[in-house]
Design a protein around this motif. Structure first.
Motif, PDB file in Angstrom:
ATOM      1  N   ASP A 234      76.193  17.397 135.017  1.00 12.89           N
ATOM      2  CA  ASP A 234      75.815  17.089 133.495  1.00 12.89           C
ATOM      3  C   ASP A 234      74.407  17.942 133.262  1.00 12.89           C
ATOM      4  O   ASP A 234      74.163  17.739 132.178  1.00 12.89           O
ATOM      5  CB  ASP A 234      75.757  15.446 133.542  1.00 12.89           C
ATOM      6  CG  ASP A 234      74.423  15.159 134.264  1.00 12.89           C
ATOM      7  OD1 ASP A 234      74.474  15.505 135.573  1.00 12.89           O
ATOM      8  OD2 ASP A 234      73.550  14.538 133.822  1.00 12.89           O
TER       9      ASP A 234
ATOM     10  N   VAL B  55      79.824  18.487 131.770  1.00 12.22           N
ATOM     11  CA  VAL B  55      80.169  17.235 131.304  1.00 12.22           C
ATOM     12  C   VAL B  55      79.219  16.808 130.113  1.00 12.22           C
ATOM     13  O   VAL B  55      77.999  16.969 130.331  1.00 12.22           O
ATOM     14  CB  VAL B  55      80.500  16.257 132.079  1.00 12.22           C
ATOM     15  CG1 VAL B  55      81.358  16.545 133.207  1.00 12.22           C
ATOM     16  CG2 VAL B  55      79.373  15.637 132.829  1.00 12.22           C
ATOM     17  N   SER B  56      79.807  16.157 128.984  1.00  7.53           N
ATOM     18  CA  SER B  56      78.623  15.930 127.733  1.00  7.53           C
ATOM     19  C   SER B  56      78.176  14.380 127.793  1.00  7.53           C
ATOM     20  O   SER B  56      77.421  14.230 126.922  1.00  7.53           O
ATOM     21  CB  SER B  56      79.481  16.031 126.459  1.00  7.53           C
ATOM     22  OG  SER B  56      80.579  15.202 126.505  1.00  7.53           O
ATOM     23  N   TRP B  57      78.795  13.548 128.924  1.00 12.31           N
ATOM     24  CA  TRP B  57      78.165  12.266 128.765  1.00 12.31           C
ATOM     25  C   TRP B  57      77.142  12.049 129.616  1.00 12.31           C
ATOM     26  O   TRP B  57      76.711  10.812 129.843  1.00 12.31           O
ATOM     27  CB  TRP B  57      79.618  11.161 129.078  1.00 12.31           C
ATOM     28  CG  TRP B  57      80.070  11.808 130.592  1.00 12.31           C
ATOM     29  CD1 TRP B  57      79.419  11.521 131.819  1.00 12.31           C
ATOM     30  CD2 TRP B  57      81.207  12.591 130.928  1.00 12.31           C
ATOM     31  NE1 TRP B  57      80.449  11.995 132.868  1.00 12.31           N
ATOM     32  CE2 TRP B  57      81.502  12.815 132.400  1.00 12.31           C
ATOM     33  CE3 TRP B  57      82.129  13.191 130.012  1.00 12.31           C
ATOM     34  CZ2 TRP B  57      82.644  13.208 132.860  1.00 12.31           C
ATOM     35  CZ3 TRP B  57      83.195  13.752 130.801  1.00 12.31           C
ATOM     36  CH2 TRP B  57      83.342  13.982 131.834  1.00 12.31           C
TER      37      TRP B  57
ATOM     38  N   SER C  50      71.880  18.055 127.054  1.00 15.81           N
ATOM     39  CA  SER C  50      72.508  18.307 125.846  1.00 15.81           C
ATOM     40  C   SER C  50      73.526  19.423 126.215  1.00 15.81           C
ATOM     41  O   SER C  50      73.545  20.259 127.127  1.00 15.81           O
ATOM     42  CB  SER C  50      71.486  18.661 124.752  1.00 15.81           C
ATOM     43  OG  SER C  50      70.665  19.818 125.143  1.00 15.81           O
ATOM     44  N   LEU C  51      74.494  19.470 125.199  1.00 14.77           N
ATOM     45  CA  LEU C  51      75.468  20.582 125.150  1.00 14.77           C
ATOM     46  C   LEU C  51      74.896  21.836 124.918  1.00 14.77           C
ATOM     47  O   LEU C  51      75.204  22.791 125.909  1.00 14.77           O
ATOM     48  CB  LEU C  51      76.414  20.452 123.810  1.00 14.77           C
ATOM     49  CG  LEU C  51      77.250  21.349 123.603  1.00 14.77           C
ATOM     50  CD1 LEU C  51      78.501  21.456 124.710  1.00 14.77           C
ATOM     51  CD2 LEU C  51      78.133  21.348 122.440  1.00 14.77           C
TER      52      LEU C  51
ATOM     53  N   VAL D 287      82.627  22.799 128.582  1.00 15.08           N
ATOM     54  CA  VAL D 287      81.897  21.314 128.487  1.00 15.08           C
ATOM     55  C   VAL D 287      82.858  20.470 128.260  1.00 15.08           C
ATOM     56  O   VAL D 287      83.214  20.336 127.217  1.00 15.08           O
ATOM     57  CB  VAL D 287      80.545  21.369 127.747  1.00 15.08           C
ATOM     58  CG1 VAL D 287      79.924  19.951 127.572  1.00 15.08           C
ATOM     59  CG2 VAL D 287      79.517  22.367 128.207  1.00 15.08           C
ATOM     60  N   LEU D 288      83.058  19.421 129.078  1.00 15.21           N
ATOM     61  CA  LEU D 288      84.030  18.223 128.958  1.00 15.21           C
ATOM     62  C   LEU D 288      83.568  17.321 128.215  1.00 15.21           C
ATOM     63  O   LEU D 288      82.188  16.844 128.272  1.00 15.21           O
ATOM     64  CB  LEU D 288      84.837  17.854 130.078  1.00 15.21           C
ATOM     65  CG  LEU D 288      85.375  18.564 131.010  1.00 15.21           C
ATOM     66  CD1 LEU D 288      85.628  18.245 132.373  1.00 15.21           C
ATOM     67  CD2 LEU D 288      86.783  19.348 130.431  1.00 15.21           C
ATOM     68  N   ASP D 289      84.364  16.482 127.174  1.00 10.71           N
ATOM     69  CA  ASP D 289      84.039  15.448 126.506  1.00 10.71           C
ATOM     70  C   ASP D 289      84.385  14.031 127.135  1.00 10.71           C
ATOM     71  O   ASP D 289      84.136  13.040 126.858  1.00 10.71           O
ATOM     72  CB  ASP D 289      84.485  15.350 125.143  1.00 10.71           C
ATOM     73  CG  ASP D 289      83.886  16.342 124.268  1.00 10.71           C
ATOM     74  OD1 ASP D 289      82.612  16.679 124.335  1.00 10.71           O
ATOM     75  OD2 ASP D 289      84.186  17.002 123.281  1.00 10.71           O
ATOM     76  N   SER D 290      85.374  14.289 128.255  1.00  2.87           N
ATOM     77  CA  SER D 290      85.945  12.971 128.968  1.00  2.87           C
ATOM     78  C   SER D 290      86.483  13.607 130.163  1.00  2.87           C
ATOM     79  O   SER D 290      86.846  14.757 130.467  1.00  2.87           O
ATOM     80  CB  SER D 290      86.798  12.352 128.303  1.00  2.87           C
ATOM     81  OG  SER D 290      88.177  12.983 127.954  1.00  2.87           O
TER      82      SER D 290
ATOM     83  N   ASN E 173      90.702  15.465 130.469  1.00  3.73           N
ATOM     84  CA  ASN E 173      91.027  16.831 130.754  1.00  3.73           C
ATOM     85  C   ASN E 173      90.572  17.647 131.843  1.00  3.73           C
ATOM     86  O   ASN E 173      90.820  18.911 131.760  1.00  3.73           O
ATOM     87  CB  ASN E 173      90.648  17.572 129.307  1.00  3.73           C
ATOM     88  CG  ASN E 173      91.286  16.979 128.071  1.00  3.73           C
ATOM     89  OD1 ASN E 173      92.415  16.369 128.232  1.00  3.73           O
ATOM     90  ND2 ASN E 173      90.564  17.037 126.820  1.00  3.73           N
TER      91      ASN E 173
END
Length: 231
Positions: free
Chosen positions: A170, A188-190, A194-195, A206-209, A212
């Motif tokens: 992250d 990972v975005s969580w 920051s992105l 960059v994964l949102d969850s 995937n």
């Protein structure tokens, strides 16, 4: 050897949401040494670094002796907080299912973290994850991220070509480490950066969850296996 694939995970901010404990422990450490109160946003920015390096970034004006003293006070505070009944550093949603799926698909799993060995063992105990990771690289045995040593050592231990290693994290430190090692950098975005910071440090995706993750890793490692290694 080359058919083996290794997915290396950061811990804080990637697998578990530990920011509240980390910020509380750093606040206690500063208080014990009469250093004032750290800003939570500043503490979040150094999560992922090895502890003394993190203290040096937070307190650039202080001496190396002070950095070491803060690190020791932090470790004591963190240990105390971890033993409190209300302590909770939960797994992020989907983390356990993603680990299960990767194992089912034949991936080897590992950890590359700025935590101490003791901290990792406590995390594994809490979440019942002992035996899931074939290689565990901590701040006790390696230079701090973004030095590539953690990934090189993990690849060597597992007999995996570095082209078949993915680092999931992250922070910009994770992405920079992956690129320095010539492993795949998956953000990972969580987590706690920051992105823009992840992409600026070279994140391939960059994964949102976690949903995937297996598909993305298969795709990224598949692409890398088709590219001749750099000299």
């Amino acid at each position: 050897m080359t058919h083996l694939r290794l997915a290396m995970f950061d811990v804080d901010g990637t697998l578990i949401d530990s920011q509240h404990t980390i910020i509380s422990a750093m606040t206690i450490a500063w208080s014990r040494l009469d250093l004032g109160t750290p800003k939570p946003d500043h503490v979040r920015q150094i999560i992922g670094l090895s502890l003394v390096e993190a203290c040096a970034m937070l307190l650039p004006w202080a001496t190396p002796a002070t950095h070491r003293a803060v690190a020791e006070a932090y470790k004591s505070a963190f240990h105390t907080l971890r033993l409190m009944p209300e302590h909770d550093d939960p797994l992020f949603p989907g983390a356990l299912a993603a680990l299960d799926q990767l194992e089912t698909d034949g991936w080897l799993l590992g950890l590359a973290t700025g935590k101490s060995r003791r901290g990792v063992e406590a995390m594994l105990d809490t979440h019942g994850l002992h035996g899931r990771f074939v290689t565990i690289q901590t701040a006790d045995e390696n230079p701090s991220k973004p030095d590539p040593s953690m990934l090189h050592r993990a690849a060597d231990e597992c007999g995996v070509a570095i082209a078949n290693v993915a680092m999931i994290g992250d922070t910009s430190y994770d992405m920079a480490m992956a690129n320095a090692a010539r492993a795949a950098a998956i953000g990972v975005s969580w987590g706690y950066q920051s992105l823009e910071e992840l992409r600026g440090a070279g994140a391939k995706v960059v994964l949102d969850s976690f949903e995937n993750l297996t598909r993305v890793l298969d795709s990224v490692i598949g692409e890398r296996s088709c590219v001749p290694p750099q000299s």
